[in-house]
Design a protein around this motif. Structure first.
Motif, short mmCIF file in Angstrom:
data_model
loop_
_atom_site.label_atom_id
_atom_site.label_comp_id
_atom_site.label_asym_id
_atom_site.label_seq_id
_atom_site.Cartn_x
_atom_site.Cartn_y
_atom_site.Cartn_z
N GLU A 191 41.34 -8.54 75.08
CA GLU A 191 40.82 -8.55 76.45
C GLU A 191 41.96 -8.45 77.46
N LEU A 192 43.04 -9.19 77.21
CA LEU A 192 44.17 -9.18 78.13
C LEU A 192 44.81 -7.79 78.19
N GLU A 193 45.01 -7.19 77.03
CA GLU A 193 45.63 -5.86 77.01
C GLU A 193 44.74 -4.82 77.67
N ALA A 194 43.42 -4.97 77.51
CA ALA A 194 42.48 -4.04 78.15
C ALA A 194 42.54 -4.15 79.66
N LEU A 252 42.16 -20.46 72.32
CA LEU A 252 42.28 -19.10 72.88
C LEU A 252 40.90 -18.53 73.19
N ASN A 253 40.36 -18.94 74.32
CA ASN A 253 39.04 -18.45 74.72
C ASN A 253 39.11 -17.15 75.52
N VAL A 254 40.29 -16.56 75.61
CA VAL A 254 40.47 -15.18 76.09
C VAL A 254 41.28 -14.47 75.02
N SER A 255 40.76 -13.39 74.48
CA SER A 255 41.43 -12.72 73.36
C SER A 255 42.59 -11.85 73.85
N PRO A 299 39.64 -18.98 68.63
CA PRO A 299 40.59 -19.60 67.69
C PRO A 299 41.58 -20.52 68.38
N HIS A 300 42.25 -21.33 67.57
CA HIS A 300 43.27 -22.24 68.09
C HIS A 300 44.67 -21.66 67.85
#
Length: 275
Positions: free
Chosen positions: A268-271, A262-265, A253-254
């Motif tokens: 994913e970051l929180e994980a 946002l090609n990293v969700s 999404p943009h």
């Protein structure tokens, strides 16, 4: 098995002793010529013989390191990779950066495999020094700021980007730190002590649109900084969209707020923060 006898002639003994007195384990031909008060061609020949006897190791043309006496008959020694990398650019302005700086500041849980050094006027390249991969990144002189000393041993220091400059460098070149997620994790680890105003100052000084966008998103993601910090970044946004992580496919999404793909969700970051 062949055992190399590390016999020291008078000149090599003088060189080794003086280098120890000066706390220099890594030295140049220029250093040796000064100590021995001999022409460089004579010193170069002497160092070639000293290398054969395992007294010194050649790191690159004109740059050597002493082989510690406690290594016995070993004839090859690369030295501390951080110190070696700090010496490779010679007299050019430089500093240890990106993933290497993350590791120095305790901002990553990943093992340090490649040592990265940013240097002014040095061709970008990756070289292998006695089994250690060292990556040199070319930068402009105007980009040398936010640097501090890191003490490797008593009396031995290297130049490294400070915490805030490390984050900015990783946002500019996520590929040199393991991806945008590594910059996010590193910031999350030091979120209680990072100087967000300095982060914004550095981003605006560097004046790279992608960095300004990624920093704004990072402040939101890590829940740090003030509304004034965000406003200073927002003022510099254009209509162009950039990927959050340029090393990944341009999908996802943009974010209209930060003009990012946002090609990293967020998931994913929180994980990764919890891993």
């Amino acid at each position: 098995m062949v055992i190399t006898m590390k016999t020291l002639g008078s000149q090599s003994a003088k060189l080794v002793q003086t280098l120890h007195d000066e706390r220099k384990s890594i030295f140049t031909i220029k250093d040796a010529a000064r100590i021995l008060q001999s022409p460089k061609n004579v010193v170069s020949n002497m160092l070639g013989k000293a290398q054969q006897r395992g007294i010194v190791t050649r790191l690159q043309r004109g740059l050597y390191t002493l082989v510690p006496a406690e290594l016995g008959s070993e004839t090859v020694y690369a030295g501390d990779p951080l110190v070696v990398a700090d010496h490779l650019p010679g007299e050019r302005l430089h500093y240890l950066s990106h993933g290497t700086a993350l590791a120095i500041h305790g901002m990553t849980l990943q093992p340090r495999i490649v040592v990265t050094v940013s240097a002014v006027g040095s061709p970008s390249r990756t070289i292998n020094v006695q089994g250690t991969e060292i990556r040199i990144v070319n930068i402009r002189e105007s980009q040398v700021f936010g640097i501090e000393k890191h003490w490797v041993d008593p009396g031995v220091s290297v130049q490294v980007s400070d915490v805030e400059r490390t984050i900015i460098d990783c946002l500019r070149r996520p590929d040199l730190c393991g991806g945008y997620a590594e910059a996010d994790v590193g910031t999350w680890i030091v979120r209680d002590r990072v100087r967000t105003q300095t982060l914004v100052d550095y981003a605006l000084r560097l004046n790279v649109g992608a960095v300004i966008r990624r920093l704004g998103y990072l402040l939101d993601s890590c829940q740090i900084g003030t509304e004034d910090d965000r406003a200073r970044l927002t003022e510099k946004l254009s209509a162009t969209y950039h990927p959050l992580d340029p090393s990944l496919p341009a999908d996802g999404p943009h974010s209209a707020k930060w003009r990012l793909r946002l090609n990293v969700s967020r998931e994913e970051l929180e994980a990764q923060r919890g891993s």
